[in-house]
Design an enzyme around this catalytic site. Structure first.
Site, mmCIF file in Angstrom:
data_model
loop_
_atom_site.group_PDB
_atom_site.id
_atom_site.type_symbol
_atom_site.label_atom_id
_atom_site.label_comp_id
_atom_site.label_asym_id
_atom_site.label_seq_id
_atom_site.Cartn_x
_atom_site.Cartn_y
_atom_site.Cartn_z
ATOM 1 N N CYS A 283 -2.615 -5.722 0.314
ATOM 2 C CA CYS A 283 -3.612 -6.489 -0.447
ATOM 3 C C CYS A 283 -4.230 -5.638 -1.554
ATOM 4 O O CYS A 283 -3.583 -5.363 -2.561
ATOM 5 C CB CYS A 283 -4.669 -7.057 0.500
ATOM 6 S SG CYS A 283 -5.611 -8.424 -0.221
ATOM 7 N N HIS B 279 -1.433 -10.024 4.654
ATOM 8 C CA HIS B 279 -1.930 -9.161 5.732
ATOM 9 C C HIS B 279 -1.013 -9.247 6.963
ATOM 10 O O HIS B 279 -1.086 -10.202 7.729
ATOM 11 C CB HIS B 279 -3.354 -9.562 6.124
ATOM 12 C CG HIS B 279 -4.369 -9.210 5.085
ATOM 13 N ND1 HIS B 279 -5.015 -8.002 5.065
ATOM 14 C CD2 HIS B 279 -4.827 -9.901 4.013
ATOM 15 C CE1 HIS B 279 -5.844 -7.952 4.026
ATOM 16 N NE2 HIS B 279 -5.742 -9.102 3.367
ATOM 17 N N GLU C 117 -1.226 -7.495 9.577
ATOM 18 C CA GLU C 117 -1.947 -7.105 10.788
ATOM 19 C C GLU C 117 -2.598 -8.274 11.530
ATOM 20 O O GLU C 117 -3.015 -8.124 12.681
ATOM 21 C CB GLU C 117 -3.016 -6.048 10.449
ATOM 22 C CG GLU C 117 -4.188 -6.530 9.606
ATOM 23 C CD GLU C 117 -3.950 -6.465 8.103
ATOM 24 O OE1 GLU C 117 -4.935 -6.442 7.341
ATOM 25 O OE2 GLU C 117 -2.774 -6.467 7.688
#
Length: 508
Positions: free
Chosen positions: A78, A166, A168
């Site tokens: 990001c 993202h 994660e």
């Protein structure tokens, strides 16, 4: 030890990146972008986190990446992706439509090592206000979504990768696979960061660090201090001296039960009944911050008296875990004080003890896994978090022994009910609050004017955010009925359905 370095630009997801890397059995550390550690041969790769900043902002984070960029694998996520493109001459602009939420990869470079095994249409999670409109000439697009052409790129001639989504978060379906590709295939990490390896290396290092010195540890009955105690016990045996203080604000029968369980684990524990000292210190105090400070000071006084009884003690052990360390060196400095934390770390300088923190590199879930690898009973490892000040911050008024008695009975009925109905392990934390409110009731055709209690149960991964638990109505009805019938002084029960944020888990 092989390490992945994560540079934090202030993203709410930074800790989650680290947790996912650890989940893949690779050790990592988070450091603020403005406090980059020395780059050693142990660092196998670097991850740049997201950020609430825009790379176009004058005051946005601007780290010097020359220490590692092009010299070792690098993954920008990001903001990290946008920053690298920006400083290389790419064009970053505000998104025409804020790119937040689910998206799907409609173009993937099949040759990319980062995207190996990820299929077209894979769902990813976007969360950014800017987008990379144009890439520098030596940046190659490796994936796109319908609205984000430059969703991922690689810099030619370097093992430098970047993505605008993202990986994660769980909404990115193949996020863990992408991270594994980076860690294992690109960085060459060996997945050997396991609870067993942690125990083995930690015990070895504790033996070297502590030698024959004596250590004192304040036990709380919670997971962190208990796991820390067993690690230290395995390293130094009888030289570990544990103190478990009854502050009169524990759950019903908790002092006796926990003390007995500790002794059954072979620990050298001294139990100290200091209830009256704490009650005296809290007399006349209703303000929650003043309660915390009074409890903290009294604990220090009690702990100091007990510690000085141990001849030649040189170390103070604490159950500090990794989020505590990260918070103290965060990008923006320590967070604003929402409420003070009751911690043995407040011990005064005159005690002149060195600090040892065997769990300081672990997240909460890792502490539990380490405990399981040492065969600590699940009953202890699975315990809900319990506030350091105990029931004092669940009694929303001045503390008295009678109020403590009432709340202990209510809490016991609620917690035991959760266990009996197989709901305890589905809840992150639960407890009861005694409100400074009385209400009218009817019992046996007689008017009553008694106390109101609030039940609170939340679901969470780490306690940073939480949602209220949707417990069955039938269960809540039964618990309410049992409390009102059995606990003298209570005639009304309510259930808290607020989430964190905006509310906190505890009421004070």
């Amino acid at each position: 030890m092989q390490t992945i370095l994560i540079l934090d630009f202030g993203s709410q997801y930074t800790q989650l990146i680290a947790r996912k890397v650890r989940e893949l059995n690779v050790y990592c550390e988070i450091h603020p972008y403005n406090k980059i550690p020395n780059i050693s041969s142990e660092i196998k790769g670097v991850i740049l986190s997201g950020s609430p900043f825009s790379s176009r902002d004058e005051n946005s984070p601007k780290p010097d990446l020359s220490f590692f960029k092009g010299k070792m694998p690098l993954l920008g996520i990001c903001y990290g992706a946008q920053y690298m493109a920006h400083i290389a001459g790419g064009k970053i602009l505000p998104s025409e439509i804020r790119e937040y939420g689910r998206a799907n990869l409609n173009s993937i470079d099949s040759e990319s090592k980062l995207l190996k095994g990820i299929s077209l249409g894979s769902q990813v999670w976007m969360s950014h206000g800017d987008t990379i409109l144009n890439l520098p000439s030596d940046f190659k697009v490796i994936c796109s979504t319908e609205s984000v052409v430059n969703a991922g790129y690689k810099i030619e001639g370097e093992e430098t990768y970047a993505i605008q989504f993202h990986p994660e978060v769980t909404h990115s379906i193949d996020g863990l696979k992408l991270l594994k590709n980076f860690l294992v295939d690109i960085c060459g990490c060996v997945q050997d960061w396991t609870p067993d390896s942690f125990v083995e290396t930690t015990i070895s290092s504790l033996k070297k660090e502590l030698g024959e010195d004596k250590v004192v540890l304040g036990l709380s009955g919670g997971v962190d201090s208990s796991v820390a105690a067993i690690l230290l016990h395995k390293a130094i045996g009888k030289n570990l001296n544990c103190i478990f203080v009854d502050n009169g604000l524990l759950r019903k029968n908790e002092f006796e039960n926990v003390l007995q369980s500790y002794m059954g684990m072979g620990l050298n524990v001294v139990g100290v009944d200091a209830k009256q000292m704490f009650y005296n210190a809290l007399k006349g105090i209703s303000d929650p911050e003043k309660k915390r400070k009074a409890i903290g000071k009294t604990f220090i006084d009690v702990f100091d008296v007990q510690a000085t009884k141990i001849k030649d003690v040189k170390w103070l052990a604490q159950g500090t875990i990794y989020p505590d360390i990260i918070e103290s060196v965060s990008v923006k400095g320590p967070s604003a004080t929402i409420k003070s934390h009751h911690n043995v770390g407040g011990l005064p300088d005159y005690m002149k003890l060195k600090i040892v923190e065997p769990l300081k590199t672990l997240f909460k879930d890792e502490v539990r896994r380490v405990g399981r690898s040492m065969d600590i009973r699940e009953e202890l490892l699975g315990r809900h978090p319990f506030p350091g000040p105990g029931l004092a911050i669940r009694i929303l008024s001045e503390i008295t022994e009678e109020k403590v008695r009432i709340l202990q009975e209510v809490d016991n009925i609620f917690i035991q009910g959760l266990k009996d109905n197989n709901l305890y392990d589905k809840v992150w934390q639960a407890g009861a609050m005694l409100l400074p409110v009385q209400s009218v009731g009817v019992m046996g055709d007689e008017r009553t004017y008694e106390n109101v209690v609030a039940l609170r149960a939340v679901e969470s991964n780490d306690g940073m955010t939480a949602d209220w638990s949707h417990l069955p109505y039938e269960f809540l009805a039964d618990i309410s009925n049992t409390i009102i019938n059995r606990v003298k002084g209570v005639n009304r029960v309510v259930y808290d359905i607020s989430s964190k944020p905006p509310a906190t888990i505890e009421w004070e």
